[in-house]
Enzyme design. Structure first.
Site, mmCIF file in Angstrom:
data_model
loop_
_atom_site.group_PDB
_atom_site.id
_atom_site.type_symbol
_atom_site.label_atom_id
_atom_site.label_comp_id
_atom_site.label_asym_id
_atom_site.label_seq_id
_atom_site.Cartn_x
_atom_site.Cartn_y
_atom_site.Cartn_z
ATOM 1 N N THR A 34 -15.253 -7.802 -2.516
ATOM 2 C CA THR A 34 -15.174 -7.893 -3.974
ATOM 3 C C THR A 34 -14.836 -9.344 -4.312
ATOM 4 O O THR A 34 -14.735 -10.191 -3.407
ATOM 5 C CB THR A 34 -14.052 -6.990 -4.516
ATOM 6 O OG1 THR A 34 -12.796 -7.527 -4.068
ATOM 7 C CG2 THR A 34 -14.205 -5.546 -4.049
ATOM 8 N N ASP A 57 -17.776 -0.253 2.083
ATOM 9 C CA ASP A 57 -16.861 0.308 1.085
ATOM 10 C C ASP A 57 -16.071 1.457 1.708
ATOM 11 O O ASP A 57 -16.675 2.346 2.332
ATOM 12 C CB ASP A 57 -17.731 0.818 -0.079
ATOM 13 C CG ASP A 57 -16.936 1.151 -1.318
ATOM 14 O OD1 ASP A 57 -15.767 1.566 -1.180
ATOM 15 O OD2 ASP A 57 -17.493 1.004 -2.415
ATOM 16 N N PHE A 79 -5.491 -1.914 4.142
ATOM 17 C CA PHE A 79 -5.098 -2.863 3.085
ATOM 18 C C PHE A 79 -6.014 -2.765 1.861
ATOM 19 O O PHE A 79 -5.626 -3.205 0.780
ATOM 20 C CB PHE A 79 -5.229 -4.316 3.581
ATOM 21 C CG PHE A 79 -4.303 -4.709 4.682
ATOM 22 C CD1 PHE A 79 -3.014 -5.148 4.412
ATOM 23 C CD2 PHE A 79 -4.721 -4.691 6.004
ATOM 24 C CE1 PHE A 79 -2.164 -5.536 5.426
ATOM 25 C CE2 PHE A 79 -3.885 -5.084 7.033
ATOM 26 C CZ PHE A 79 -2.608 -5.502 6.744
ATOM 27 N N THR A 132 2.972 -0.685 -2.132
ATOM 28 C CA THR A 132 3.719 -1.672 -2.905
ATOM 29 C C THR A 132 5.037 -1.110 -3.424
ATOM 30 O O THR A 132 5.171 0.112 -3.612
ATOM 31 C CB THR A 132 2.855 -2.129 -4.099
ATOM 32 O OG1 THR A 132 3.654 -2.873 -5.005
ATOM 33 C CG2 THR A 132 2.275 -0.947 -4.871
ATOM 34 N N GLU A 134 5.847 -1.525 -6.370
ATOM 35 C CA GLU A 134 5.633 -1.266 -7.803
ATOM 36 C C GLU A 134 5.546 0.223 -8.109
ATOM 37 O O GLU A 134 5.684 0.625 -9.258
ATOM 38 C CB GLU A 134 4.379 -2.004 -8.285
ATOM 39 C CG GLU A 134 4.491 -3.494 -8.020
ATOM 40 C CD GLU A 134 3.470 -4.352 -8.746
ATOM 41 O OE1 GLU A 134 2.926 -3.917 -9.767
ATOM 42 O OE2 GLU A 134 3.244 -5.479 -8.269
ATOM 43 N N LYS A 162 -1.814 3.186 -6.807
ATOM 44 C CA LYS A 162 -1.205 3.063 -5.473
ATOM 45 C C LYS A 162 -0.289 4.261 -5.204
ATOM 46 O O LYS A 162 -0.226 4.773 -4.083
ATOM 47 C CB LYS A 162 -0.404 1.748 -5.359
ATOM 48 C CG LYS A 162 -1.241 0.484 -5.366
ATOM 49 C CD LYS A 162 -2.196 0.356 -4.179
ATOM 50 C CE LYS A 162 -1.479 0.108 -2.867
ATOM 51 N NZ LYS A 162 -2.458 -0.174 -1.765
ATOM 52 N N ASN A 188 4.064 -10.557 -2.070
ATOM 53 C CA ASN A 188 3.786 -11.519 -0.993
ATOM 54 C C ASN A 188 3.375 -12.870 -1.568
ATOM 55 O O ASN A 188 2.852 -12.937 -2.680
ATOM 56 C CB ASN A 188 2.621 -11.027 -0.144
ATOM 57 C CG ASN A 188 2.982 -9.894 0.818
ATOM 58 O OD1 ASN A 188 2.535 -9.887 1.945
ATOM 59 N ND2 ASN A 188 3.787 -8.938 0.374
ATOM 60 N N PRO A 291 1.340 -6.301 -21.345
ATOM 61 C CA PRO A 291 1.746 -4.976 -21.850
ATOM 62 C C PRO A 291 2.403 -4.156 -20.730
ATOM 63 O O PRO A 291 1.917 -4.147 -19.599
ATOM 64 C CB PRO A 291 0.418 -4.321 -22.271
ATOM 65 C CG PRO A 291 -0.594 -5.405 -22.285
ATOM 66 C CD PRO A 291 -0.111 -6.517 -21.422
#
Ligand code: NAD
Ligand code: TYD
Length: 358
Positions: A34, A57, A79, A132, A134, A162, A188, A291
């Site tokens: 990508t 893919d 990954f 992650t 997050e 994720k 990272n 946002p």
């Protein structure tokens, strides 16, 4: 050998280079290339027979199945993802496709392959999913850092996708017994970092004489992990992590964004001062906030230290110096990826956002 997905991206390419240097074990590297995938990251191993690159893919189960059948890897290190929060705000669809559906497809192919292995190979097989911090959401200033038991509370389309992938990986272990490992790491930084993310964006904009855009008041906090330390941690988890377990990986480097940018400017002033001798700090510009911007991430990385003896080798000072030096020495790499698409992204994300003060 091992199968790596997304090994032409930032962390994946660092991992492949580090893996070949440290272990010598062959790698099949499946990447869709990508905008974030870059074979230039793998230039130094282009004639290395231990590295087998395949453009493809993870959503293509037939292709993944064929690769597993042909190469018989002992592990998959996953990954491949859409990874940029700001892009997930502008166009979330590809995040669901790759991060959720793609991980599901990969798990299905892995399960079929693993089920067909002999007993010893089945026991030894690992599926390591790179995720992650997050997924845990946003912390208040005085909250304890994220542990492996912190409930999931993702806030952006990226982190939600994720989180979805993490849940699927967990389910494949609990339901089918697939020997999975999940790592949740902090932000990272280091070589080959695509310059849409904070640290490489600031370095490359500084060189180009462009403004250094700080979202909101710049007091959002992230934990920063040098990518080489992350690679070492993944190798440790792959070697000795307990199937079904998750491990948080962090750098013990919590910093506010504005402080990170000040540190970068000061280092650039020292290593590559501007012709007019003014500080790069004069290029800082406040822009309207992202946002749903998460205020603080922090990682409690004691489990991986206790169970696997891993802790980061770099401080923020040593890691950021290596990083700035790498970008100084690799300006052609930066020029090569600053294509029309990259410029279009800068325009889409930053135009009309500049503000006069914090
Ligand atoms: P990146 O965006 O630099 O690279 C992603 C790579 O995946 C690219 O090479 C891309 O071509 C490839 N890819 C995307 N979709 C694909 C698909 N459908 N099939 C095959 N390949 C595909 O990302 P990164 O920063 O190297 O992150 C790697 C992983 O680590 C991601 O899963 C990300 O969520 C996770 N992570 C990153 C950070 C960070 O700070 N960069 C922090 C925590 C977790
Ligand atoms: P980023 O590198 O996008 O990582 P993430 O959002 O996954 O943590 O951003 C790191 C922090 O820097 C985040 O709080 C958003 C902020 N930021 C800016 O202030 N300006 C920018 O131009 C960018 C890209 C990020």
């Amino acid at each position: 050998m091992i199968l790596v997905t997304g090994g032409a991206g930032f962390i994946g390419s660092n991992f492949v280079l580090d893996w070949l240097a440290q272990t010598g074990e062959p790698v099949v590297n499946l990447d869709k290339l990508t905008y974030a995938g870059n074979l230039g990251n793998l230039k130094s191993i282009r004639n290395d027979e231990r590295h087998h690159f395949v453009k493809g893919d993870i959503c293509d189960t037939a292709q993944v199945t064929a690769l597993l059948t042909i190469h018989q890897p002992r592990a998959i290190v996953h990954f491949a993802a859409e990874s940029h929060v700001d892009r997930s705000i502008h166009s979330p669809g590809s995040f669901i496709t790759t991060n959720v559906n793609g991980t599901f497809s990969l798990l299905e192919a892995a399960r079929a392959y693993w089920s067909g292995l002999g007993a010893a190979s089945r026991d030894a097989f690992r599926f390591l999913h790179v995720s992650t911090d997050e997924v845990y959401g946003s912390l208040g200033a005085d909250d304890a850092p994220f542990s492996e038991n912190t409930p999931y509370a993702p806030n952006s389309p990226y982190s939600a996708s994720k989180a979805g992938a993490d849940h699927l990986v967990r389910a494949y272990h609990h339901t089918y017994g697939l020997p999975t490992l999940t790592t949740n790491c902090s932000n990272n930084y280091g070589p080959y970092h695509f310059p849409e993310k904070l640290i490489p964006l600031m370095i490359t904009n500084a060189f180009a004489g462009k403004s250094l855009p700080i979202y909101g008041d710049g007091q959002q906090v992230r934990d920063w992990l040098y990518v080489g330390d992350h690679c070492t941690a993944i190798r440790r988890v792959l070697d000795d992590g307990r199937p079904g377990a998750t491990y948080n990986i962090g750098g013990w480097n919590e910093k506010a964004n504005l402080d990170v940018v000040h540190i970068l400017c000061d280092m650039l002033d020292e290593l590559a001062s501007r012709e007019d001798n003014k500080s790069y700090r004069t290029q800082i510009a406040y822009v309207t906030d992202r946002p749903g911007h998460d205020r603080r991430y922090a990682i409690d990385a004691r489990k991986i230290e206790r169970e696997l003896g891993w802790k980061p080798a770099e401080t923020f000072g040593s890691g950021i110096r290596k990083t700035v030096q790498w970008y100084l020495e690799n300006q052609q790499w930066v020029r090569d990826i600053q294509s029309g698409d990259y410029l279009k992204w800068l325009d889409q994300n930053y135009s009309g956002r500049e503000r006069v003060s914090a």
